[in-house]
Design a protein around this motif. Structure first.
Motif, PDB file in Angstrom:
ATOM      1  N   THR A  60      -2.263  -5.267   4.987  1.00 52.26           N
ATOM      2  CA  THR A  60      -2.750  -4.332   4.166  1.00 52.26           C
ATOM      3  C   THR A  60      -4.136  -3.708   4.802  1.00 52.26           C
ATOM      4  O   THR A  60      -4.277  -2.674   4.351  1.00 52.26           O
ATOM      5  CB  THR A  60      -2.957  -5.125   2.828  1.00 52.26           C
ATOM      6  OG1 THR A  60      -1.694  -5.387   2.099  1.00 52.26           O
ATOM      7  CG2 THR A  60      -3.687  -4.408   1.951  1.00 52.26           C
ATOM      8  N   LYS A  61      -4.870  -4.683   5.232  1.00 44.29           N
ATOM      9  CA  LYS A  61      -6.366  -4.405   5.939  1.00 44.29           C
ATOM     10  C   LYS A  61      -6.088  -3.306   7.114  1.00 44.29           C
ATOM     11  O   LYS A  61      -6.541  -2.440   6.837  1.00 44.29           O
ATOM     12  CB  LYS A  61      -7.005  -5.639   6.260  1.00 44.29           C
ATOM     13  CG  LYS A  61      -7.566  -6.402   5.284  1.00 44.29           C
ATOM     14  CD  LYS A  61      -8.294  -7.603   5.762  1.00 44.29           C
ATOM     15  CE  LYS A  61      -8.992  -8.370   4.574  1.00 44.29           C
ATOM     16  NZ  LYS A  61      -9.642  -9.671   5.390  1.00 44.29           N
ATOM     17  N   MET A  62      -4.920  -3.512   7.642  1.00 40.72           N
ATOM     18  CA  MET A  62      -4.720  -2.457   8.899  1.00 40.72           C
ATOM     19  C   MET A  62      -4.294  -1.176   8.182  1.00 40.72           C
ATOM     20  O   MET A  62      -4.496  -0.291   8.929  1.00 40.72           O
ATOM     21  CB  MET A  62      -3.897  -3.051   9.709  1.00 40.72           C
ATOM     22  CG  MET A  62      -3.987  -4.508  10.703  1.00 40.72           C
ATOM     23  SD  MET A  62      -5.687  -4.246  11.914  1.00 40.72           S
ATOM     24  CE  MET A  62      -6.872  -4.790  10.791  1.00 40.72           C
ATOM     25  N   LEU A  63      -3.384  -1.322   7.330  1.00 47.35           N
ATOM     26  CA  LEU A  63      -3.074  -0.095   6.669  1.00 47.35           C
ATOM     27  C   LEU A  63      -4.029   0.936   6.102  1.00 47.35           C
ATOM     28  O   LEU A  63      -4.162   2.022   6.333  1.00 47.35           O
ATOM     29  CB  LEU A  63      -1.948  -0.329   5.574  1.00 47.35           C
ATOM     30  CG  LEU A  63      -0.576  -0.738   5.956  1.00 47.35           C
ATOM     31  CD1 LEU A  63       0.224  -1.204   4.769  1.00 47.35           C
ATOM     32  CD2 LEU A  63      -0.038   0.499   6.737  1.00 47.35           C
ATOM     33  N   VAL A  81      -0.610   1.852  11.991  1.00 44.57           N
ATOM     34  CA  VAL A  81       0.770   2.138  11.672  1.00 44.57           C
ATOM     35  C   VAL A  81       1.740   1.126  12.351  1.00 44.57           C
ATOM     36  O   VAL A  81       3.011   0.797  12.156  1.00 44.57           O
ATOM     37  CB  VAL A  81       1.194   3.413  12.154  1.00 44.57           C
ATOM     38  CG1 VAL A  81       0.710   4.590  11.368  1.00 44.57           C
ATOM     39  CG2 VAL A  81       1.327   3.798  13.577  1.00 44.57           C
ATOM     40  N   ALA A  82       1.156   0.072  13.077  1.00 47.26           N
ATOM     41  CA  ALA A  82       1.804  -1.060  13.655  1.00 47.26           C
ATOM     42  C   ALA A  82       0.720  -1.926  14.002  1.00 47.26           C
ATOM     43  O   ALA A  82      -0.372  -1.569  14.235  1.00 47.26           O
ATOM     44  CB  ALA A  82       2.844  -0.539  14.678  1.00 47.26           C
ATOM     45  N   GLY A  83       1.275  -3.163  14.318  1.00 44.83           N
ATOM     46  CA  GLY A  83       0.197  -4.181  14.744  1.00 44.83           C
ATOM     47  C   GLY A  83       1.054  -5.441  15.043  1.00 44.83           C
ATOM     48  O   GLY A  83       2.265  -5.799  14.758  1.00 44.83           O
ATOM     49  N   ASN A 102       5.497  -2.655  11.653  1.00 43.01           N
ATOM     50  CA  ASN A 102       5.326  -1.276  11.749  1.00 43.01           C
ATOM     51  C   ASN A 102       5.800  -0.565  10.452  1.00 43.01           C
ATOM     52  O   ASN A 102       6.565  -1.162   9.595  1.00 43.01           O
ATOM     53  CB  ASN A 102       6.063  -0.702  12.965  1.00 43.01           C
ATOM     54  CG  ASN A 102       7.533  -0.886  12.738  1.00 43.01           C
ATOM     55  OD1 ASN A 102       8.000  -1.878  12.976  1.00 43.01           O
ATOM     56  ND2 ASN A 102       8.199   0.139  12.333  1.00 43.01           N
ATOM     57  N   ILE A 103       5.177   0.480  10.053  1.00 38.26           N
ATOM     58  CA  ILE A 103       5.765   1.382   8.985  1.00 38.26           C
ATOM     59  C   ILE A 103       7.162   1.727   9.294  1.00 38.26           C
ATOM     60  O   ILE A 103       7.345   2.423  10.472  1.00 38.26           O
ATOM     61  CB  ILE A 103       4.716   2.824   8.923  1.00 38.26           C
ATOM     62  CG1 ILE A 103       3.391   2.110   8.414  1.00 38.26           C
ATOM     63  CG2 ILE A 103       5.081   3.617   7.622  1.00 38.26           C
ATOM     64  CD1 ILE A 103       2.275   3.328   8.164  1.00 38.26           C
ATOM     65  N   ARG A 104       7.938   1.566   8.301  1.00 36.29           N
ATOM     66  CA  ARG A 104       9.538   1.987   8.658  1.00 36.29           C
ATOM     67  C   ARG A 104       9.315   3.591   8.394  1.00 36.29           C
ATOM     68  O   ARG A 104       8.946   4.242   7.543  1.00 36.29           O
ATOM     69  CB  ARG A 104      10.101   1.520   7.384  1.00 36.29           C
ATOM     70  CG  ARG A 104      11.743   1.653   7.541  1.00 36.29           C
ATOM     71  CD  ARG A 104      12.133   0.932   6.364  1.00 36.29           C
ATOM     72  NE  ARG A 104      13.505   0.705   6.584  1.00 36.29           N
ATOM     73  CZ  ARG A 104      14.460   0.157   6.138  1.00 36.29           C
ATOM     74  NH1 ARG A 104      13.918  -0.652   5.225  1.00 36.29           N
ATOM     75  NH2 ARG A 104      15.656  -0.119   6.492  1.00 36.29           N
ATOM     76  N   CYS A 134       0.833  -1.199  -0.188  1.00 37.73           N
ATOM     77  CA  CYS A 134      -0.010   0.006  -0.107  1.00 37.73           C
ATOM     78  C   CYS A 134       0.866   1.289   0.074  1.00 37.73           C
ATOM     79  O   CYS A 134       0.515   2.246   0.510  1.00 37.73           O
ATOM     80  CB  CYS A 134      -0.922  -0.065   1.162  1.00 37.73           C
ATOM     81  SG  CYS A 134      -2.207  -1.334   1.171  1.00 37.73           S
ATOM     82  N   THR A 135       1.931   1.349  -0.778  1.00 32.70           N
ATOM     83  CA  THR A 135       2.928   2.444  -0.823  1.00 32.70           C
ATOM     84  C   THR A 135       3.585   2.416   0.357  1.00 32.70           C
ATOM     85  O   THR A 135       4.412   3.690   0.350  1.00 32.70           O
ATOM     86  CB  THR A 135       2.123   3.710  -1.445  1.00 32.70           C
ATOM     87  OG1 THR A 135       1.488   4.174  -0.463  1.00 32.70           O
ATOM     88  CG2 THR A 135       1.244   3.500  -2.647  1.00 32.70           C
ATOM     89  N   HIS A 136       3.537   1.863   1.399  1.00 35.73           N
ATOM     90  CA  HIS A 136       4.360   1.738   2.518  1.00 35.73           C
ATOM     91  C   HIS A 136       5.228   0.719   2.469  1.00 35.73           C
ATOM     92  O   HIS A 136       5.233  -0.236   2.177  1.00 35.73           O
ATOM     93  CB  HIS A 136       3.480   1.563   3.803  1.00 35.73           C
ATOM     94  CG  HIS A 136       2.177   2.611   4.053  1.00 35.73           C
ATOM     95  ND1 HIS A 136       2.545   4.013   4.370  1.00 35.73           N
ATOM     96  CD2 HIS A 136       1.069   2.534   3.865  1.00 35.73           C
ATOM     97  CE1 HIS A 136       1.381   4.733   4.536  1.00 35.73           C
ATOM     98  NE2 HIS A 136       0.494   3.781   4.073  1.00 35.73           N
ATOM     99  N   THR A 137       6.526   1.251   3.269  1.00 35.36           N
ATOM    100  CA  THR A 137       7.568   0.329   3.585  1.00 35.36           C
ATOM    101  C   THR A 137       7.438  -0.371   5.115  1.00 35.36           C
ATOM    102  O   THR A 137       7.311   0.464   5.831  1.00 35.36           O
ATOM    103  CB  THR A 137       9.109   0.568   3.381  1.00 35.36           C
ATOM    104  OG1 THR A 137       9.056   1.253   1.852  1.00 35.36           O
ATOM    105  CG2 THR A 137      10.102  -0.339   3.642  1.00 35.36           C
ATOM    106  N   ILE A 138       7.285  -1.560   5.020  1.00 31.71           N
ATOM    107  CA  ILE A 138       6.742  -2.255   6.368  1.00 31.71           C
ATOM    108  C   ILE A 138       7.795  -3.015   7.027  1.00 31.71           C
ATOM    109  O   ILE A 138       8.404  -3.747   6.188  1.00 31.71           O
ATOM    110  CB  ILE A 138       5.675  -3.069   6.116  1.00 31.71           C
ATOM    111  CG1 ILE A 138       4.320  -2.479   5.518  1.00 31.71           C
ATOM    112  CG2 ILE A 138       5.200  -3.829   7.499  1.00 31.71           C
ATOM    113  CD1 ILE A 138       4.021  -1.283   6.287  1.00 31.71           C
TER     114      ILE A 138
END
Length: 69
Positions: free
Chosen positions: A39-42, A47-49, A66-68, A15-19
């Protein structure tokens, strides 16, 4: 002497985020189900889980993502 870590870690693009992620076990990778969960959480603006995945030996393994920054 190099100490071996007892967890797996890595990064993945969703989703365009680096995790960033880690799981409590060596040589593990995120499953398709783990990626779908993150992806569902984003999409819901998390931002983390926590992660819980199942190994081929049917063992539950826990970890985090978490989102880097």
């Amino acid at each position: 002497m190099k100490k071996q870590k007892d967890y797996s870690e890595g990064t993945i693009r969703l989703c365009t985020h680096t995790i960033e992620w880690w799981l409590g076990g060596e040589n593990l990778e995120l499953s398709d189900i783990d990626e779908e969960h993150i992806t569902k959480m984003l999409v819901e603006n998390y931002v983390a889980g926590e992660l819980c995945t199942v190994t081929p030996e049917d063992e539950e393994v826990w970890g985090w993502w978490n989102i880097r920054r």
